[in-house]
Design an enzyme around this catalytic site. Sequence first.
Site, PDB file in Angstrom:
ATOM      1  N   ARG A  81       0.816  -1.239   0.000  1.00 18.80           N
ATOM      2  CA  ARG A  81       0.000   0.000   0.000  1.00 18.80           C
ATOM      3  C   ARG A  81       0.836   1.270   0.000  1.00 18.80           C
ATOM      4  NH1 ARG A  81      -2.996  -3.093   3.807  1.00 18.80           N
ATOM      5  NH2 ARG A  81      -4.720  -4.123   2.740  1.00 18.80           N
ATOM      6  N   LYS A  95       2.943  11.843 -11.496  1.00 20.56           N
ATOM      7  CA  LYS A  95       2.207  10.804 -12.218  1.00 20.56           C
ATOM      8  C   LYS A  95       3.067   9.554 -12.304  1.00 20.56           C
ATOM      9  CE  LYS A  95      -0.888  13.457 -15.177  1.00 20.56           C
ATOM     10  NZ  LYS A  95      -1.288  13.733 -16.572  1.00 20.56           N
ATOM     11  N   GLU A  99       9.722  18.043 -25.170  1.00 17.26           N
ATOM     12  CA  GLU A  99       8.909  18.492 -24.027  1.00 17.26           C
ATOM     13  C   GLU A  99       9.301  19.913 -23.626  1.00 17.26           C
ATOM     14  OE1 GLU A  99       6.399  16.802 -22.958  1.00 17.26           O
ATOM     15  OE2 GLU A  99       6.805  14.678 -23.302  1.00 17.26           O
ATOM     16  N   LYS A 105       6.908  23.339 -15.273  1.00 17.47           N
ATOM     17  CA  LYS A 105       6.031  22.186 -15.042  1.00 17.47           C
ATOM     18  C   LYS A 105       5.589  22.136 -13.577  1.00 17.47           C
ATOM     19  CE  LYS A 105       4.948  17.421 -15.373  1.00 17.47           C
ATOM     20  NZ  LYS A 105       5.170  16.067 -15.822  1.00 17.47           N
ATOM     21  N   GLU A 130      -5.179  17.470 -12.432  1.00 17.17           N
ATOM     22  CA  GLU A 130      -5.562  17.727 -13.833  1.00 17.17           C
ATOM     23  C   GLU A 130      -7.041  18.024 -14.026  1.00 17.17           C
ATOM     24  OE1 GLU A 130      -3.173  15.440 -16.628  1.00 17.17           O
ATOM     25  OE2 GLU A 130      -4.808  15.553 -18.068  1.00 17.17           O
ATOM     26  N   ARG A 158      -3.571  21.931 -15.546  1.00 18.53           N
ATOM     27  CA  ARG A 158      -2.570  20.907 -15.863  1.00 18.53           C
ATOM     28  C   ARG A 158      -2.760  20.316 -17.258  1.00 18.53           C
ATOM     29  NH1 ARG A 158       0.120  16.238 -12.003  1.00 18.53           N
ATOM     30  NH2 ARG A 158       1.536  15.473 -13.585  1.00 18.53           N
ATOM     31  N   ASN A 161      -0.722  18.668 -21.908  1.00 19.43           N
ATOM     32  CA  ASN A 161      -1.057  17.658 -22.913  1.00 19.43           C
ATOM     33  C   ASN A 161      -1.009  18.198 -24.339  1.00 19.43           C
ATOM     34  OD1 ASN A 161      -1.515  15.664 -20.981  1.00 19.43           O
ATOM     35  ND2 ASN A 161      -3.586  16.436 -20.628  1.00 19.43           N
ATOM     36  N   HIS A 215      -0.073  15.978 -27.216  1.00 17.33           N
ATOM     37  CA  HIS A 215      -0.101  14.603 -26.716  1.00 17.33           C
ATOM     38  C   HIS A 215      -1.344  13.829 -27.121  1.00 17.33           C
ATOM     39  CE1 HIS A 215       3.352  15.825 -24.467  1.00 17.33           C
ATOM     40  NE2 HIS A 215       3.439  14.677 -23.814  1.00 17.33           N
ATOM     41  N   HIS A 247       0.183  10.785 -28.544  1.00 22.56           N
ATOM     42  CA  HIS A 247       0.100   9.475 -27.888  1.00 22.56           C
ATOM     43  C   HIS A 247      -0.445   8.412 -28.829  1.00 22.56           C
ATOM     44  CE1 HIS A 247       0.226  10.483 -23.311  1.00 22.56           C
ATOM     45  NE2 HIS A 247       1.397  10.105 -23.777  1.00 22.56           N
ATOM     46  N   HIS A 289       8.972   8.810 -27.489  1.00 18.23           N
ATOM     47  CA  HIS A 289       7.866   9.643 -26.994  1.00 18.23           C
ATOM     48  C   HIS A 289       7.947  11.073 -27.553  1.00 18.23           C
ATOM     49  CE1 HIS A 289       4.806  11.114 -24.237  1.00 18.23           C
ATOM     50  NE2 HIS A 289       5.629  12.079 -23.867  1.00 18.23           N
TER      51      HIS A 289
HETATM   52  N1  LIG Z   1       4.925  10.733 -15.446  1.00 16.43           N
HETATM   53  C1  LIG Z   1       4.865  11.708 -16.305  1.00 16.43           C
HETATM   54  O1  LIG Z   1       4.380  12.800 -16.026  1.00 16.43           O
HETATM   55  C2  LIG Z   1       5.471  11.493 -17.656  1.00 16.43           C
HETATM   56  C3  LIG Z   1       5.721  12.581 -18.474  1.00 16.43           C
HETATM   57  C4  LIG Z   1       6.318  12.360 -19.691  1.00 16.43           C
HETATM   58  C5  LIG Z   1       6.683  11.086 -20.082  1.00 16.43           C
HETATM   59  N2  LIG Z   1       6.408  10.042 -19.264  1.00 16.43           N
HETATM   60  C6  LIG Z   1       6.791   8.675 -19.650  1.00 16.43           C
HETATM   61  O2  LIG Z   1       8.206   8.608 -19.735  1.00 16.43           O
HETATM   62  C7  LIG Z   1       8.549   7.551 -20.645  1.00 16.43           C
HETATM   63  C8  LIG Z   1       9.618   8.028 -21.584  1.00 16.43           C
HETATM   64  O3  LIG Z   1      10.741   8.426 -20.844  1.00 16.43           O
HETATM   65  P1  LIG Z   1      12.210   8.357 -21.444  1.00 16.43           P
HETATM   66  O4  LIG Z   1      12.213   9.018 -22.737  1.00 16.43           O
HETATM   67  O5  LIG Z   1      13.116   8.779 -20.386  1.00 16.43           O
HETATM   68  O6  LIG Z   1      12.337   6.792 -21.777  1.00 16.43           O
HETATM   69  P2  LIG Z   1      13.225   5.603 -21.165  1.00 16.43           P
HETATM   70  O7  LIG Z   1      13.113   5.521 -19.712  1.00 16.43           O
HETATM   71  O8  LIG Z   1      12.830   4.409 -21.950  1.00 16.43           O
HETATM   72  O9  LIG Z   1      14.720   6.021 -21.516  1.00 16.43           O
HETATM   73  C9  LIG Z   1      15.121   6.086 -22.858  1.00 16.43           C
HETATM   74  C10 LIG Z   1      16.302   5.149 -23.147  1.00 16.43           C
HETATM   75  O10 LIG Z   1      17.493   5.709 -22.595  1.00 16.43           O
HETATM   76  C11 LIG Z   1      18.142   4.765 -21.753  1.00 16.43           C
HETATM   77  N3  LIG Z   1      18.852   5.558 -20.759  1.00 16.43           N
HETATM   78  C12 LIG Z   1      18.315   6.199 -19.701  1.00 16.43           C
HETATM   79  N4  LIG Z   1      19.245   6.979 -19.117  1.00 16.43           N
HETATM   80  C13 LIG Z   1      20.406   6.804 -19.806  1.00 16.43           C
HETATM   81  C14 LIG Z   1      21.699   7.364 -19.700  1.00 16.43           C
HETATM   82  N5  LIG Z   1      21.976   8.303 -18.797  1.00 16.43           N
HETATM   83  N6  LIG Z   1      22.633   6.941 -20.571  1.00 16.43           N
HETATM   84  C15 LIG Z   1      22.339   6.040 -21.540  1.00 16.43           C
HETATM   85  N7  LIG Z   1      21.116   5.502 -21.705  1.00 16.43           N
HETATM   86  C16 LIG Z   1      20.166   5.883 -20.846  1.00 16.43           C
HETATM   87  C17 LIG Z   1      17.025   3.893 -21.279  1.00 16.43           C
HETATM   88  O11 LIG Z   1      17.486   2.644 -20.864  1.00 16.43           O
HETATM   89  C18 LIG Z   1      16.166   3.783 -22.524  1.00 16.43           C
HETATM   90  O12 LIG Z   1      16.705   2.832 -23.405  1.00 16.43           O
HETATM   91  C19 LIG Z   1       7.272   7.156 -21.348  1.00 16.43           C
HETATM   92  O13 LIG Z   1       6.849   5.942 -20.817  1.00 16.43           O
HETATM   93  C20 LIG Z   1       6.310   8.267 -20.999  1.00 16.43           C
HETATM   94  O14 LIG Z   1       4.966   7.829 -20.959  1.00 16.43           O
HETATM   95  C21 LIG Z   1       5.838  10.234 -18.069  1.00 16.43           C
HETATM   96 ZN   LIG Z   2       5.156  13.885 -22.904  1.00 14.65          ZN
END
Ligand SMILES: NC(=O)c1ccc[n+]([C@@H]2O[C@H](COP(=O)([O-])OP(=O)(O)OC[C@H]3O[C@@H](n4cnc5c(N)ncnc54)[C@H](O)[C@@H]3O)[C@@H](O)[C@H]2O)c1
Ligand SMILES: [Zn+2]
Length: 351
Positions: free
Chosen positions: A110, A132, A174, A212, A222, A226, A230, A233, A237, A254
């Site tokens: 939990r 999130k 972003e 942000k 949201e 907020r 989007n 997006h 998405h 992304h």
């Molecule tokens: N929670 C939120 O508000 C929010 C906002 C935007 C995006 N997201 C989510 O975030 C995700 C995308 O994030 P991302 O782009 O970081 O993707 P990711 O976590 O997949 O990282 C991208 C790639 O880089 C690699 N990597 C990470 N750090 C590294 C480093 N320092 N050196 C070398 N390689 C490295 C990872 O292993 C991966 O292969 C999506 O799932 C998206 O939905 C969430």
């Molecule tokens: Zn995004």
Amino acid sequence: MQNQVNISYGPEGLAALVQQLEKNEYTSLYVLVDTNTETHCLAQFLEQTKLTPTSILTMKAGEENKHLHTCEYLWNELSSRGADRNSALINLGGGVVTDLGGFVACTFKRGIDFYNIPTTLLAMVDASVGGKTGIDLGPLKNQIGIIQEPQQVVIDSTWLVSLPKEELRSGFAEMLKHGLIADPNYWGELRALENISPDVLKNYIKPSVALKSRVVLEDPREKGLRKILNFGHTLGHAIESYFLVEKDKKRLLHGEAIAIGMVLEAFLSIECSGLKLNTAEEIKRTFRRFYPKVEITNSDIESILALLRHDKKNKAGKVNFVLLKAIGVPDIDIEVPQELFLKAFEFYASA
Ligand SMILES: NC(=O)c1ccc[n+]([C@@H]2O[C@H](COP(=O)([O-])OP(=O)(O)OC[C@H]3O[C@@H](n4cnc5c(N)ncnc54)[C@H](O)[C@@H]3O)[C@@H](O)[C@H]2O)c1
Ligand SMILES: [Zn+2]
């Protein structure tokens, strides 16, 4: 309203993290990495913090692993390695690790404390900030999740050195979005950049995070403001999901997908929110400079629009958008006539 999350920067930030961990006297401490951050970031993190975690938990890298099966694996690992309600999890990775790790922490017994150390640009300026957490359901993004702030976020741009170029560019989308929805000057500075190396971008991380955080603080769940985050997006998405499941298509990151989404939604903004045509053209030109055009066929568009109807933000089957009246002036909850979608893709495809 929730408390402002504790975001700190650089080596001082890591020192503050260690202090807080000590103060909280956790019974055990786990670090979640993915297969890439295990290689590129873990040793440096342990060296810098001098932490001796109970266990390192490793998940496979990639969005396709942001799924329940990975959570189940990690809940089992935590359980068999003795985690209890007073344990804590540190997420060291990109948005996949921070989203999924946050969700695993929020649901294990939990809810246990968790900390985010974002290692991609996208996670620094976006995913790790705002509370999130979540995972995908089939091809649909972020369908399952919880809004819960981490105990602390530590942002250090030195992680970006090992990040592949296209991942850096993905996070940059972003940042451009932040300019478009809230700050014409910031947009102007970013679009004028000649190159987007870690060394250049590190100066622009804080303004994006501040922007942000401000939005999230005002509207954590949201209900209104907020939603501006989007922008790009809604279609972005759907495009991301489509390219993720289509085996013969090159995957889109992304940020690459929402970069397309922002150009499409800039067009919709002309039609529905009075954005000037030349501003929409400026948006398209800027994205084209950093993101090569992606071929999207008519049959792709049909499938993308089918996915769009599943988007979680649709109320009663209607597709609602965040559009722009001008740069820095968003317009939320705009219903767009479906016949404009095809025209938007034409606008994206044209020179
Ligand atoms: N929670 C939120 O508000 C929010 C906002 C935007 C995006 N997201 C989510 O975030 C995700 C995308 O994030 P991302 O782009 O970081 O993707 P990711 O976590 O997949 O990282 C991208 C790639 O880089 C690699 N990597 C990470 N750090 C590294 C480093 N320092 N050196 C070398 N390689 C490295 C990872 O292993 C991966 O292969 C999506 O799932 C998206 O939905 C969430
Ligand atoms: Zn995004």
